[in-house]
Design a protein around this motif. Sequence first.
Motif, PDB file in Angstrom:
ATOM      1  N   GLN A  72       0.713  -1.665  -0.136  1.00  0.00           N
ATOM      2  CA  GLN A  72      -0.432  -0.427   0.242  1.00  0.00           C
ATOM      3  C   GLN A  72       0.423   1.776  -0.039  1.00  0.00           C
ATOM      4  O   GLN A  72       0.840   2.730  -0.563  1.00  0.00           O
ATOM      5  N   LYS A  73       1.964   0.961   0.392  1.00  0.00           N
ATOM      6  CA  LYS A  73       2.531   2.210  -0.072  1.00  0.00           C
ATOM      7  C   LYS A  73       3.873   2.218  -0.625  1.00  0.00           C
ATOM      8  O   LYS A  73       5.330   3.201  -0.253  1.00  0.00           O
ATOM      9  N   SER A  74       4.800   1.227  -1.097  1.00  0.00           N
ATOM     10  CA  SER A  74       4.891   0.687  -2.276  1.00  0.00           C
ATOM     11  C   SER A  74       4.528   1.649  -3.434  1.00  0.00           C
ATOM     12  O   SER A  74       3.970   1.905  -4.378  1.00  0.00           O
ATOM     13  N   GLU A  75       6.444   2.558  -3.829  1.00  0.00           N
ATOM     14  CA  GLU A  75       5.815   3.405  -5.225  1.00  0.00           C
ATOM     15  C   GLU A  75       4.762   2.511  -6.436  1.00  0.00           C
ATOM     16  O   GLU A  75       5.705   1.094  -6.252  1.00  0.00           O
ATOM     17  N   PRO A  76       3.791   3.156  -7.715  1.00  0.00           N
ATOM     18  CA  PRO A  76       3.968   2.537  -8.526  1.00  0.00           C
ATOM     19  C   PRO A  76       5.820   2.632  -9.407  1.00  0.00           C
ATOM     20  O   PRO A  76       6.522   3.328  -9.152  1.00  0.00           O
ATOM     21  N   GLY A  77       5.770   1.279 -10.190  1.00  0.00           N
ATOM     22  CA  GLY A  77       7.168   1.416 -10.674  1.00  0.00           C
ATOM     23  C   GLY A  77       7.656   0.422  -9.827  1.00  0.00           C
ATOM     24  O   GLY A  77       8.815  -0.019 -10.640  1.00  0.00           O
ATOM     25  N   THR A  78       7.690  -0.313  -9.025  1.00  0.00           N
ATOM     26  CA  THR A  78       7.932  -1.031  -8.268  1.00  0.00           C
ATOM     27  C   THR A  78       8.005  -2.163  -8.388  1.00  0.00           C
ATOM     28  O   THR A  78       6.396  -2.137  -8.414  1.00  0.00           O
ATOM     29  N   ILE A  79       8.195  -3.157  -7.776  1.00  0.00           N
ATOM     30  CA  ILE A  79       7.716  -5.040  -8.213  1.00  0.00           C
ATOM     31  C   ILE A  79       6.978  -4.839  -7.471  1.00  0.00           C
ATOM     32  O   ILE A  79       5.152  -5.059  -8.100  1.00  0.00           O
ATOM     33  N   ARG A  80       6.574  -4.170  -6.098  1.00  0.00           N
ATOM     34  CA  ARG A  80       5.328  -4.239  -5.332  1.00  0.00           C
ATOM     35  C   ARG A  80       4.554  -3.851  -5.464  1.00  0.00           C
ATOM     36  O   ARG A  80       3.325  -3.914  -5.424  1.00  0.00           O
ATOM     37  N   GLY A  81       4.310  -2.053  -5.718  1.00  0.00           N
ATOM     38  CA  GLY A  81       3.464  -1.133  -5.934  1.00  0.00           C
ATOM     39  C   GLY A  81       3.350  -1.467  -7.358  1.00  0.00           C
ATOM     40  O   GLY A  81       2.083  -1.403  -7.116  1.00  0.00           O
ATOM     41  N   ASP A  82       3.461  -2.278  -8.571  1.00  0.00           N
ATOM     42  CA  ASP A  82       2.773  -2.593  -8.889  1.00  0.00           C
ATOM     43  C   ASP A  82       2.183  -3.597  -9.601  1.00  0.00           C
ATOM     44  O   ASP A  82       1.303  -4.102 -10.158  1.00  0.00           O
ATOM     45  N   LEU A  83       2.486  -4.589  -8.533  1.00  0.00           N
ATOM     46  CA  LEU A  83       2.027  -6.651  -8.781  1.00  0.00           C
ATOM     47  C   LEU A  83       1.746  -7.102  -7.429  1.00  0.00           C
ATOM     48  O   LEU A  83       1.120  -7.960  -7.847  1.00  0.00           O
ATOM     49  N   ALA A  84       1.556  -6.318  -6.601  1.00  0.00           N
ATOM     50  CA  ALA A  84       1.240  -6.697  -4.944  1.00  0.00           C
ATOM     51  C   ALA A  84       0.111  -5.442  -4.121  1.00  0.00           C
ATOM     52  O   ALA A  84       0.485  -4.424  -4.169  1.00  0.00           O
ATOM     53  N   VAL A  85      -0.378  -5.969  -3.431  1.00  0.00           N
ATOM     54  CA  VAL A  85      -1.759  -5.307  -2.744  1.00  0.00           C
ATOM     55  C   VAL A  85      -1.619  -5.343  -1.132  1.00  0.00           C
ATOM     56  O   VAL A  85      -1.552  -4.161  -0.165  1.00  0.00           O
ATOM     57  N   VAL A  86      -1.327  -6.380   0.035  1.00  0.00           N
ATOM     58  CA  VAL A  86      -1.454  -6.621   0.551  1.00  0.00           C
ATOM     59  C   VAL A  86       0.123  -6.874   1.406  1.00  0.00           C
ATOM     60  O   VAL A  86       0.741  -7.603   0.851  1.00  0.00           O
ATOM     61  N   VAL A  87       0.489  -6.357   2.764  1.00  0.00           N
ATOM     62  CA  VAL A  87       1.978  -6.736   3.346  1.00  0.00           C
ATOM     63  C   VAL A  87       2.340  -8.355   3.128  1.00  0.00           C
ATOM     64  O   VAL A  87       2.642  -8.975   3.791  1.00  0.00           O
ATOM     65  N   GLY A  88       1.360  -9.320   4.488  1.00  0.00           N
ATOM     66  CA  GLY A  88       1.342 -10.315   3.916  1.00  0.00           C
ATOM     67  C   GLY A  88       1.350 -11.164   3.303  1.00  0.00           C
ATOM     68  O   GLY A  88       1.655 -12.097   2.420  1.00  0.00           O
ATOM     69  N   ARG A  89       0.981 -10.842   1.731  1.00  0.00           N
ATOM     70  CA  ARG A  89       0.948 -11.283   0.124  1.00  0.00           C
ATOM     71  C   ARG A  89       2.072 -10.172  -0.330  1.00  0.00           C
ATOM     72  O   ARG A  89       2.341 -10.073  -1.334  1.00  0.00           O
ATOM     73  N   ASN A  90       3.278 -10.150  -0.190  1.00  0.00           N
ATOM     74  CA  ASN A  90       4.121  -9.132  -1.214  1.00  0.00           C
ATOM     75  C   ASN A  90       5.191  -9.392  -1.747  1.00  0.00           C
ATOM     76  O   ASN A  90       6.071  -8.810  -2.205  1.00  0.00           O
ATOM     77  N   ILE A  91       4.769 -10.932  -1.893  1.00  0.00           N
ATOM     78  CA  ILE A  91       5.464 -11.606  -3.249  1.00  0.00           C
ATOM     79  C   ILE A  91       7.355 -11.608  -3.258  1.00  0.00           C
ATOM     80  O   ILE A  91       7.436 -12.924  -3.743  1.00  0.00           O
ATOM     81  N   ILE A  92       7.617 -10.820  -2.279  1.00  0.00           N
ATOM     82  CA  ILE A  92       9.558 -10.874  -2.942  1.00  0.00           C
ATOM     83  C   ILE A  92      10.067 -10.440  -1.563  1.00  0.00           C
ATOM     84  O   ILE A  92       9.224  -9.623  -0.976  1.00  0.00           O
ATOM     85  N   HIS A  93      11.206 -11.029  -1.741  1.00  0.00           N
ATOM     86  CA  HIS A  93      12.147 -10.642  -0.109  1.00  0.00           C
ATOM     87  C   HIS A  93      13.607 -10.452  -0.312  1.00  0.00           C
ATOM     88  O   HIS A  93      14.009 -10.724  -1.804  1.00  0.00           O
ATOM     89  N   GLY A  94      14.444  -9.322  -0.187  1.00  0.00           N
ATOM     90  CA  GLY A  94      15.403  -9.017  -0.673  1.00  0.00           C
ATOM     91  C   GLY A  94      16.011  -8.791   0.601  1.00  0.00           C
ATOM     92  O   GLY A  94      16.008  -7.860   1.169  1.00  0.00           O
ATOM     93  N   SER A  95      17.471  -9.004   0.777  1.00  0.00           N
ATOM     94  CA  SER A  95      18.799  -8.687   1.703  1.00  0.00           C
ATOM     95  C   SER A  95      17.971  -7.709   2.003  1.00  0.00           C
ATOM     96  O   SER A  95      18.652  -6.277   1.340  1.00  0.00           O
ATOM     97  N   ASP A  96      18.599  -7.003   3.267  1.00  0.00           N
ATOM     98  CA  ASP A  96      18.480  -5.532   3.680  1.00  0.00           C
ATOM     99  C   ASP A  96      19.700  -5.008   4.194  1.00  0.00           C
ATOM    100  O   ASP A  96      19.722  -4.006   4.598  1.00  0.00           O
ATOM    101  N   GLY A  97      20.839  -5.568   3.902  1.00  0.00           N
ATOM    102  CA  GLY A  97      22.110  -4.615   3.741  1.00  0.00           C
ATOM    103  C   GLY A  97      23.440  -6.597   3.840  1.00  0.00           C
ATOM    104  O   GLY A  97      22.829  -7.752   3.558  1.00  0.00           O
ATOM    105  N   PRO A  98      24.469  -5.716   3.918  1.00  0.00           N
ATOM    106  CA  PRO A  98      25.818  -7.004   3.563  1.00  0.00           C
ATOM    107  C   PRO A  98      26.041  -8.303   4.541  1.00  0.00           C
ATOM    108  O   PRO A  98      25.888  -9.504   3.944  1.00  0.00           O
ATOM    109  N   GLU A  99      25.424  -7.720   5.775  1.00  0.00           N
ATOM    110  CA  GLU A  99      25.792  -8.949   6.573  1.00  0.00           C
ATOM    111  C   GLU A  99      24.155 -10.338   6.721  1.00  0.00           C
ATOM    112  O   GLU A  99      24.842 -11.297   6.328  1.00  0.00           O
ATOM    113  N   THR A 100      23.624  -8.905   6.034  1.00  0.00           N
ATOM    114  CA  THR A 100      22.157 -10.297   5.924  1.00  0.00           C
ATOM    115  C   THR A 100      22.440 -11.074   4.350  1.00  0.00           C
ATOM    116  O   THR A 100      22.137 -12.192   4.428  1.00  0.00           O
ATOM    117  N   ALA A 101      22.704 -10.623   3.604  1.00  0.00           N
ATOM    118  CA  ALA A 101      22.698 -11.184   2.050  1.00  0.00           C
ATOM    119  C   ALA A 101      24.092 -11.727   2.316  1.00  0.00           C
ATOM    120  O   ALA A 101      23.502 -13.544   2.024  1.00  0.00           O
TER     121      ALA A 101
END
Length: 155
Positions: A101-130
């Motif tokens: 609901q807060k992702s900008e249009p043009g982003t993957i979640r902004g264009d393709l998802a609606v709710v936080v519990g089903r936000n279709i994708i995960h990405g590491s949030d920093g070098p250590e987590t990666a």
Amino acid sequence: QEAHAAEMERTFIAIKPDGVQRGLLAEIISRFERKGFKLVAIKLVVPSKDFAQKHYHDLKERPFFNGLCDFLSSGPVLAMVWEGEGVIKYGRKLIGATDPQKSEPGTIRGDLAVVVGRNIIHGSDGPETAKDEISLWFKPEELVNYSSNSEKWVY
Ligand code: RTP
């Protein structure tokens, strides 16, 4: 060239079961590809609940932790490692804010998802987590070393 590849930044990206079931794999992969990032590992897996809990261990105190782990282990997940300059931070930018609901249009979640519990994708949030997430999901030999081209405009 090998030394260069070893130093290049990498991030862990996963398309969650909702993204796989909705047929969004090609659409999502294509956004990372077109940007110029390089795919170095990819596999389709159904994680166990125990594995999902390991992946989300940082969130174990959160009220949604159990549901989140049930969901991640409910079906196939497309696990990937992407490489390139700034890929951790820019990958998060391509993905968009956690809550669709807060992702900008043009982003993957902004264009393709609606709710936080089903936000279709995960990405590491920093070098250590990666680093941690790549080694949790992949064996070292599953990371492929190759040169995508001889020029410098694609990583
Ligand atoms: P991710 O790790 O999946 O890329 O997501 P994130 O960093 O943007 O968000 P994080 O806070 O780490 O949350 C991980 C995942 O938990 C789910 N979530 N559900 N209120 C809720 O129900 C809630 N909040 C977060 C989302 O699937 C989020 O991606």
